[in-house]
Enzyme design. Structure first.
Site, PDB file in Angstrom:
ATOM      1  N   HIS A   1     -24.879  -5.097  18.762  1.00  0.00           N
ATOM      2  CA  HIS A   1     -23.925  -6.171  18.996  1.00  0.00           C
ATOM      3  C   HIS A   1     -23.423  -6.779  17.684  1.00  0.00           C
ATOM      4  O   HIS A   1     -22.220  -6.911  17.473  1.00  0.00           O
ATOM      5  CB  HIS A   1     -24.564  -7.259  19.854  1.00  0.00           C
ATOM      6  CG  HIS A   1     -23.619  -8.355  20.220  1.00  0.00           C
ATOM      7  ND1 HIS A   1     -22.829  -8.312  21.339  1.00  0.00           N
ATOM      8  CD2 HIS A   1     -23.328  -9.524  19.601  1.00  0.00           C
ATOM      9  CE1 HIS A   1     -22.084  -9.409  21.391  1.00  0.00           C
ATOM     10  NE2 HIS A   1     -22.385 -10.167  20.355  1.00  0.00           N
TER      11      HIS A   1
ATOM     12  N   HIS B   1     -19.698  -8.160  13.744  1.00  0.00           N
ATOM     13  CA  HIS B   1     -19.729  -9.203  12.722  1.00  0.00           C
ATOM     14  C   HIS B   1     -20.144  -8.661  11.359  1.00  0.00           C
ATOM     15  O   HIS B   1     -20.751  -9.389  10.566  1.00  0.00           O
ATOM     16  CB  HIS B   1     -20.705 -10.307  13.141  1.00  0.00           C
ATOM     17  CG  HIS B   1     -20.332 -11.002  14.409  1.00  0.00           C
ATOM     18  ND1 HIS B   1     -19.242 -11.838  14.512  1.00  0.00           N
ATOM     19  CD2 HIS B   1     -20.889 -10.971  15.652  1.00  0.00           C
ATOM     20  CE1 HIS B   1     -19.155 -12.306  15.741  1.00  0.00           C
ATOM     21  NE2 HIS B   1     -20.143 -11.790  16.456  1.00  0.00           N
TER      22      HIS B   1
ATOM     23  N   LYS C   1      -9.343  -8.981  19.362  1.00  0.00           N
ATOM     24  CA  LYS C   1     -10.284 -10.067  19.109  1.00  0.00           C
ATOM     25  C   LYS C   1      -9.526 -11.152  18.361  1.00  0.00           C
ATOM     26  O   LYS C   1      -9.140 -10.963  17.206  1.00  0.00           O
ATOM     27  CB  LYS C   1     -11.503  -9.603  18.307  1.00  0.00           C
ATOM     28  CG  LYS C   1     -12.570 -10.696  18.205  1.00  0.00           C
ATOM     29  CD  LYS C   1     -13.975 -10.145  18.118  1.00  0.00           C
ATOM     30  CE  LYS C   1     -14.991 -11.260  18.285  1.00  0.00           C
ATOM     31  NZ  LYS C   1     -16.369 -10.786  18.254  1.00  0.00           N
TER      32      LYS C   1
END
Length: 303
Positions: A177, A193, A236
């Site tokens: 993730h 990220h 995003k």
């Protein structure tokens, strides 16, 4: 200090937001120690360059389209020779193709992938950054001094598979993730990220940088900005990540934040170098669900 060593992709925050929050001095101190120890951090203008280009517009969460205000990639240069020559980066990059992108699709972990996970952990545990993080956690009573037990603890919180989408099998992990990224229900991007993954996906034309988002015109030497991007046809609106820092630095700070709290979602405001950040970690049982930084302000703006 090289300000180019860190970029944060972030949501917008005002100065009043920063001023209203209490800084966690203990975490600030240890994170700054780790920052100074991060000898594998890349230098902006030398090891990588970014091209900010235009300002992106507002896009609602879940939208599939956005006006592209950046005709070129965000990363105009990355020294891949340096990436491949530093063991932690090289072993980190081997993990980026080990996952199913969509939630709801059960992960199948091969013996080779388990070996790659362990090799990566072995590499970061040899760094001064992770050694100091381990010492800190031992002193806090959150980890055992035995290195093998600490490695097992890191494996569990980062690589243990769990359900993110209850309709399928074990389809996610903290590492996937945070560092790789996922798509949820075929409608939205979650996670992603990490700056190396951003660059690698951009290089393969799988990720399209749409522009920066901020209330002021960014300076490329400032290296603190909001960005918008598409990935595999999804948008995003805003993502948050350090850029330039080593994998061991991110693993260290997020592991510390996770292990020193029992809250479902942990947030802590820290002063890191010349930035004030809100660090966020969300737990999925005894593993990491997500982890990312939010920029509150730079020292030049909140001092």
């Amino acid at each position: 200090m090289d300000r180019g060593c860190v970029i944060v992709f972030l949501a917008l925050f005002t100065l009043s937001d920063a001023a209203s929050q209490t800084v966690n001095q203990e975490l600030s101190d240890i994170f700054n120690e780790l920052w100074k120890l991060d000898v594998n951090r890349m230098k902006a203008g030398t090891d990588y360059n970014i091209s900010l280009q235009g300002k992106a517009g507002y896009i609602p969460q879940g939208s599939r389209s956005a006006v592209d205000h950046a005709s070129s990639p965000l990363f105009s240069l990355v020294d891949e020779t340096k990436l491949s020559s530093i063991t932690t980066y090289a072993r980190f990059m081997k993990l980026l193709d080990n996952y199913e992108r969509s939630t709801g699709v059960a992960e199948k972990v091969t013996t080779d992938e388990v070996t790659e996970n362990n090799s990566f952990l072995d590499a970061i545990l040899e760094t001064t950054v992770m050694k100091r993080a381990h010492q800190y956690l031992v002193n806090k009573g959150k980890s055992r001094s035995d290195l093998r037990q600490f490695k097992s603890q890191l494996y569990y919180i980062w690589f243990r598979l769990y359900h993110r989408d209850r309709n399928g099998g074990e389809d996610s992990s903290g590492f996937e993730h945070v560092f790789v990224g996922e798509t949820k229900f075929g409608r939205e991007i979650v996670g992603l990220h990490n700056w190396v993954q951003f660059y690698m996906q951009e290089k393969q034309d799988l990720l399209d940088y749409k522009g920066y988002k901020s209330t002021h015109l960014p300076d490329e030497d400032d290296h603190v900005l909001n960005v918008q991007f598409s990935w595999h046809g999804l948008i995003k609106p805003v993502a948050s990540a350090f850029v330039g820092v080593s994998p061991e630095f991110e693993m260290a700070i997020f592991s510390i934040l996770f292990l020193t709290s029992t809250e479902k979602t942990t947030t802590a405001v820290v002063n890191l170098d010349e930035y004030q950040l809100e660090m966020v970690v969300h737990r999925q049982g005894r593993s990491i669900g997500t982890a990312y930084p939010k920029l509150l302000s730079s020292n030049s703006r909140h001092m």
